[in-house]
Structure formats: C-alpha cells, structure tokens
Scaffold this motif. Structure first.
Motif, PDB file in Angstrom:
ATOM      1  N   GLY A  12     -52.003 -12.673  63.408  1.00 47.74           N
ATOM      2  CA  GLY A  12     -52.304 -11.314  62.973  1.00 47.74           C
ATOM      3  C   GLY A  12     -51.521 -10.858  61.761  1.00 47.74           C
ATOM      4  N   VAL A  13     -50.552 -11.655  61.327  1.00 49.34           N
ATOM      5  CA  VAL A  13     -49.779 -11.329  60.127  1.00 49.34           C
ATOM      6  C   VAL A  13     -50.583 -11.783  58.914  1.00 49.34           C
ATOM      7  CG1 VAL A  13     -47.631 -11.704  58.863  1.00 49.34           C
ATOM      8  CG2 VAL A  13     -47.596 -11.550  61.370  1.00 49.34           C
ATOM      9  N   ARG A  14     -51.089 -10.836  58.164  1.00 46.95           N
ATOM     10  CA  ARG A  14     -51.997 -11.150  57.053  1.00 46.95           C
ATOM     11  C   ARG A  14     -51.292 -11.326  55.718  1.00 46.95           C
ATOM     12  NH1 ARG A  14     -54.161  -7.009  59.935  1.00 46.95           N
ATOM     13  NH2 ARG A  14     -53.668  -5.496  58.304  1.00 46.95           N
ATOM     14  N   ILE A  15     -50.038 -10.897  55.624  1.00 45.77           N
ATOM     15  CA  ILE A  15     -49.285 -11.067  54.383  1.00 45.77           C
ATOM     16  C   ILE A  15     -48.775 -12.505  54.285  1.00 45.77           C
ATOM     17  CG2 ILE A  15     -48.640  -8.632  54.237  1.00 45.77           C
ATOM     18  CD1 ILE A  15     -45.927  -9.362  55.434  1.00 45.77           C
ATOM     19  N   SER A  25     -46.299  -4.075  62.877  1.00 45.09           N
ATOM     20  CA  SER A  25     -46.268  -3.131  61.757  1.00 45.09           C
ATOM     21  C   SER A  25     -46.030  -3.804  60.413  1.00 45.09           C
ATOM     22  CB  SER A  25     -45.173  -2.086  61.984  1.00 45.09           C
ATOM     23  OG  SER A  25     -43.884  -2.699  61.988  1.00 45.09           O
ATOM     24  N   VAL A  26     -45.829  -5.124  60.422  1.00 45.62           N
ATOM     25  CA  VAL A  26     -45.352  -5.782  59.204  1.00 45.62           C
ATOM     26  C   VAL A  26     -46.392  -5.797  58.088  1.00 45.62           C
ATOM     27  CG1 VAL A  26     -46.017  -8.176  59.739  1.00 45.62           C
ATOM     28  CG2 VAL A  26     -43.919  -7.717  58.438  1.00 45.62           C
ATOM     29  N   ASN A  27     -47.677  -5.830  58.415  1.00 42.88           N
ATOM     30  CA  ASN A  27     -48.705  -5.853  57.367  1.00 42.88           C
ATOM     31  C   ASN A  27     -48.685  -4.598  56.515  1.00 42.88           C
ATOM     32  OD1 ASN A  27     -49.899  -8.402  58.063  1.00 42.88           O
ATOM     33  ND2 ASN A  27     -50.863  -7.399  59.816  1.00 42.88           N
ATOM     34  N   GLU A  28     -48.357  -3.471  57.111  1.00 41.63           N
ATOM     35  CA  GLU A  28     -48.322  -2.208  56.386  1.00 41.63           C
ATOM     36  C   GLU A  28     -46.989  -1.971  55.699  1.00 41.63           C
ATOM     37  OE1 GLU A  28     -49.392  -2.373  59.718  1.00 41.63           O
ATOM     38  OE2 GLU A  28     -51.429  -2.599  58.906  1.00 41.63           O
ATOM     39  N   ARG A  29     -45.928  -2.545  56.223  1.00 43.29           N
ATOM     40  CA  ARG A  29     -44.584  -2.222  55.729  1.00 43.29           C
ATOM     41  C   ARG A  29     -44.038  -3.241  54.736  1.00 43.29           C
ATOM     42  NH1 ARG A  29     -40.366  -0.814  60.107  1.00 43.29           N
ATOM     43  NH2 ARG A  29     -39.487   0.302  58.336  1.00 43.29           N
ATOM     44  N   ALA A  30     -44.641  -4.420  54.660  1.00 48.22           N
ATOM     45  CA  ALA A  30     -44.076  -5.476  53.813  1.00 48.22           C
ATOM     46  C   ALA A  30     -45.173  -6.221  53.063  1.00 48.22           C
ATOM     47  CB  ALA A  30     -43.263  -6.445  54.661  1.00 48.22           C
ATOM     48  N   ARG A  63     -35.827  -7.306  59.257  1.00 47.79           N
ATOM     49  CA  ARG A  63     -35.087  -6.602  58.214  1.00 47.79           C
ATOM     50  C   ARG A  63     -36.005  -6.371  57.034  1.00 47.79           C
ATOM     51  NH1 ARG A  63     -29.203  -5.473  56.870  1.00 47.79           N
ATOM     52  NH2 ARG A  63     -29.536  -4.341  54.937  1.00 47.79           N
ATOM     53  N   LEU A  64     -35.990  -5.162  56.500  1.00 45.58           N
ATOM     54  CA  LEU A  64     -36.792  -4.842  55.327  1.00 45.58           C
ATOM     55  C   LEU A  64     -35.908  -4.727  54.105  1.00 45.58           C
ATOM     56  CD1 LEU A  64     -39.421  -2.191  56.511  1.00 45.58           C
ATOM     57  CD2 LEU A  64     -39.913  -4.409  55.445  1.00 45.58           C
ATOM     58  N   LEU A  65     -36.334  -5.359  53.021  1.00 44.13           N
ATOM     59  CA  LEU A  65     -35.623  -5.292  51.750  1.00 44.13           C
ATOM     60  C   LEU A  65     -36.665  -5.138  50.645  1.00 44.13           C
ATOM     61  CD1 LEU A  65     -32.874  -5.580  50.185  1.00 44.13           C
ATOM     62  CD2 LEU A  65     -33.489  -7.998  49.932  1.00 44.13           C
ATOM     63  N   THR A  66     -36.461  -4.167  49.756  1.00 45.45           N
ATOM     64  CA  THR A  66     -37.383  -3.962  48.645  1.00 45.45           C
ATOM     65  C   THR A  66     -36.736  -4.413  47.351  1.00 45.45           C
ATOM     66  OG1 THR A  66     -38.421  -2.078  49.752  1.00 45.45           O
ATOM     67  CG2 THR A  66     -38.759  -2.270  47.376  1.00 45.45           C
ATOM     68  N   LEU A  67     -37.424  -5.264  46.616  1.00 46.69           N
ATOM     69  CA  LEU A  67     -36.974  -5.695  45.300  1.00 46.69           C
ATOM     70  C   LEU A  67     -37.824  -5.006  44.241  1.00 46.69           C
ATOM     71  CD1 LEU A  67     -36.543  -9.565  45.772  1.00 46.69           C
ATOM     72  CD2 LEU A  67     -34.834  -7.753  46.076  1.00 46.69           C
ATOM     73  N   GLY A  68     -37.183  -4.473  43.214  1.00 47.72           N
ATOM     74  CA  GLY A  68     -37.918  -3.824  42.133  1.00 47.72           C
ATOM     75  C   GLY A  68     -37.872  -2.328  42.257  1.00 47.72           C
ATOM     76  N   ARG A 112     -42.900  -3.884  42.570  1.00 49.26           N
ATOM     77  CA  ARG A 112     -42.069  -3.717  43.758  1.00 49.26           C
ATOM     78  C   ARG A 112     -42.576  -4.648  44.849  1.00 49.26           C
ATOM     79  NH1 ARG A 112     -42.057   1.519  47.709  1.00 49.26           N
ATOM     80  NH2 ARG A 112     -44.125   0.626  48.082  1.00 49.26           N
ATOM     81  N   VAL A 113     -41.661  -5.414  45.446  1.00 45.07           N
ATOM     82  CA  VAL A 113     -42.026  -6.341  46.507  1.00 45.07           C
ATOM     83  C   VAL A 113     -41.176  -6.041  47.734  1.00 45.07           C
ATOM     84  CG1 VAL A 113     -42.192  -8.746  47.222  1.00 45.07           C
ATOM     85  CG2 VAL A 113     -42.680  -8.123  44.848  1.00 45.07           C
ATOM     86  N   ARG A 114     -41.854  -5.778  48.851  1.00 43.69           N
ATOM     87  CA  ARG A 114     -41.174  -5.473  50.108  1.00 43.69           C
ATOM     88  C   ARG A 114     -41.126  -6.748  50.958  1.00 43.69           C
ATOM     89  NH1 ARG A 114     -45.336  -1.248  52.128  1.00 43.69           N
ATOM     90  NH2 ARG A 114     -46.605  -2.991  51.349  1.00 43.69           N
ATOM     91  N   ILE A 115     -39.918  -7.134  51.328  1.00 40.68           N
ATOM     92  CA  ILE A 115     -39.715  -8.365  52.084  1.00 40.68           C
ATOM     93  C   ILE A 115     -39.257  -8.016  53.494  1.00 40.68           C
ATOM     94  CG2 ILE A 115     -38.398 -10.505  52.242  1.00 40.68           C
ATOM     95  CD1 ILE A 115     -38.046 -10.311  49.167  1.00 40.68           C
ATOM     96  N   ALA A 116     -39.973  -8.556  54.478  1.00 41.20           N
ATOM     97  CA  ALA A 116     -39.552  -8.462  55.873  1.00 41.20           C
ATOM     98  C   ALA A 116     -38.992  -9.819  56.271  1.00 41.20           C
ATOM     99  CB  ALA A 116     -40.728  -8.090  56.771  1.00 41.20           C
ATOM    100  N   ALA A 117     -37.835  -9.830  56.926  1.00 43.00           N
ATOM    101  CA  ALA A 117     -37.193 -11.100  57.267  1.00 43.00           C
ATOM    102  C   ALA A 117     -36.696 -11.077  58.709  1.00 43.00           C
ATOM    103  CB  ALA A 117     -36.031 -11.381  56.317  1.00 43.00           C
ATOM    104  N   VAL A 118     -36.914 -12.185  59.405  1.00 38.88           N
ATOM    105  CA  VAL A 118     -36.424 -12.330  60.773  1.00 38.88           C
ATOM    106  C   VAL A 118     -36.266 -13.820  61.068  1.00 38.88           C
ATOM    107  CG1 VAL A 118     -38.761 -12.369  61.779  1.00 38.88           C
ATOM    108  CG2 VAL A 118     -36.806 -11.666  63.196  1.00 38.88           C
TER     109      VAL A 118
END
Length: 246
Positions: free
Chosen positions: A66-69, A34-39, A240-245, A9-15
């Motif tokens: 600060g975005v580590r992903i 919050s993006v490091n924890e959510r995506a 925007r959050l989108l989860t694949l898988g 499962r891969v969580r994608i954050a997009a902006v």
C-alpha cells in the motif's frame, strides 16, 4: 539509477527494524498508512525481516504494497540470519523496494547511498586489526562495508544526498544502550566516507534503545530510526520525517 523528477522540497520518511515475522500480517501496514500523504520517499534501515526467511520477505512485501511512494533501503543483520540475503533482496525488489548494498539511486533529485554496515566500536574503543586472524576478519568486514558506502557516495552527482545504514556510524545514537554492547551496535569507520562525501543526513537502525539523534565529528546529522526506539518518543511516531529543501 534515477526515479522521478527533482523537486524543490523532498520529504523523507525513515524507519528501521520492522522485524517482520510469520505472524506480522496486517500489523506493519497500519504503521505506514499515512506515509503516502506525508512523505515523498520511504527509507528502510535494515532488519526488515526477523529471521531472514523468504516467507517473512513475502509477508513484508504484502504489508508494504500500500506504500505508493518510492521505497529504498538496506538489509540488517537479522535479514542474514538464515543465509538467504539474496533471496530476501530479490523478493523485496520485486515488490518495488530498492535494496542498496554499496549502490546508489536518485529519487526526486536526492541521491541515496546505502550499505548494511558492521560492528567494531567507536573512538578509542574501535577494534584494531591486530592479533588473531578472526579479529582481523572482523575489522576487515567493517572496512569493506565502509568502502561500499564510500563507493556508492562517490557515484552520486546530486546536490542533496542521504546515506542509509543499518549499523550506527557514531556513538551518539547508541547512547542509552548498555555500554558493554556498544561495539556490537556499529563502528566509527562507517562515518569516515562522509568526511570525503558529505551528506545532508544519515539514517540507521539496530540500536533499539539508543538515542534518536547525533552527529559525526564533521557535523553530519545522524538519525537512529529503529522502530522500537521511535515508539518510545513523544507521540510514538512510527517513522521519522525529514524535509530537504525549501
């Protein structure tokens, strides 16, 4: 290029359309706190800077530190304003942001292909290569950008794939903008590569007052993630959050 191992499962954050200015210090990082924890991946859909200057690019690099992903994206028209897109790209890539311009990258087992895109209109309103040479150059630029995306998509060997643009590939996601400017917000030619190389989703920006979701004529989901648009949605998300898988 490949980053990290495939995941179920891969969580994608997009902006898109962050429009970083000289005055943007400490104003962009809170949007992504919050993006490091959510995506698992952050996708950036162009107009990352406001005037395409190296100063703005350096500020944005600090804001995204600060975005580590993994971070991947494309440039937008604003990033070309001062004629320094190569310098903007260099600064952002040194900060760990993979900028795609007809290239592809694999992250967490998902293939990402990107290009800026261009103008030209949609459907019956698509500009044709007829008449003055200036018109033909505009049409050729749109064709060239579509070919960049197609070339990038053709190199992906992953089961899951995502396309990234700045300009819209469908009319659906520019609905809400004044009809008169639809041709300047994207081009239907950009959707044509997806007929040959389907993707799980396509993200774009640019249409600040458009519609958040649409589809190509073959059913590919298209998401408009321009930040000014996201801020008008319920709960005012900043990506925007989108989860694949699974």
């Amino acid at each position: 290029m490949s980053e990290d191992k495939p995941r179920a499962r891969v969580r994608i954050a997009a902006v898109g359309d962050l429009h970083c200015r000289k005055t943007s210090m400490h104003s962009i990082s809170p949007l992504l706190e919050s993006v490091n924890e959510r995506a698992d991946v952050l996708v950036l859909c162009g107009d990352l800077t406001d005037h395409g200057t190296s100063e703005e690019a350096h500020i944005l690099a600090k804001e995204l530190a600060g975005v580590r992903i993994p971070k991947v994206g494309v440039l937008g028209n604003h990033d070309y304003e001062t004629g320094q897109p190569e310098e903007v790209t260099k600064i952002l890539e040194q900060a760990g942001i993979e900028i795609l311009d007809g290239e592809a990258v694999e992250i967490c087992g998902v293939g990402f292909a990107g290009a800026k895109g261009f103008i030209g209109g949609f459907g019956r309103g698509t500009l044709g290569a007829w008449g003055e040479s200036a018109i033909k150059r505009i049409v050729q630029e749109a064709i060239d950008e579509a070919l960049k995306l197609e070339s990038a998509l053709s190199r992906l060997r992953t089961e899951r794939r995502v396309a990234i643009l700045h300009y819209a590939p469908v009319r659906d996601t520019v609905e809400g903008e004044p009809v008169e400017i639809f041709p300047y917000l994207g081009c239907g030619r950009l959707a044509e590569p997806l007929n040959r190389y389907p993707v799980d989703a396509l993200f774009h920006g640019h249409a600040h007052h458009g519609c958040p979701e649409g589809r190509t004529n073959t059913g590919v989901p298209v998401y408009n993630v321009a930040l000014p648009l996201l801020r008008t949605l319920p709960e005012s998300p900043t990506y925007r959050l989108l989860t694949l898988g699974a």
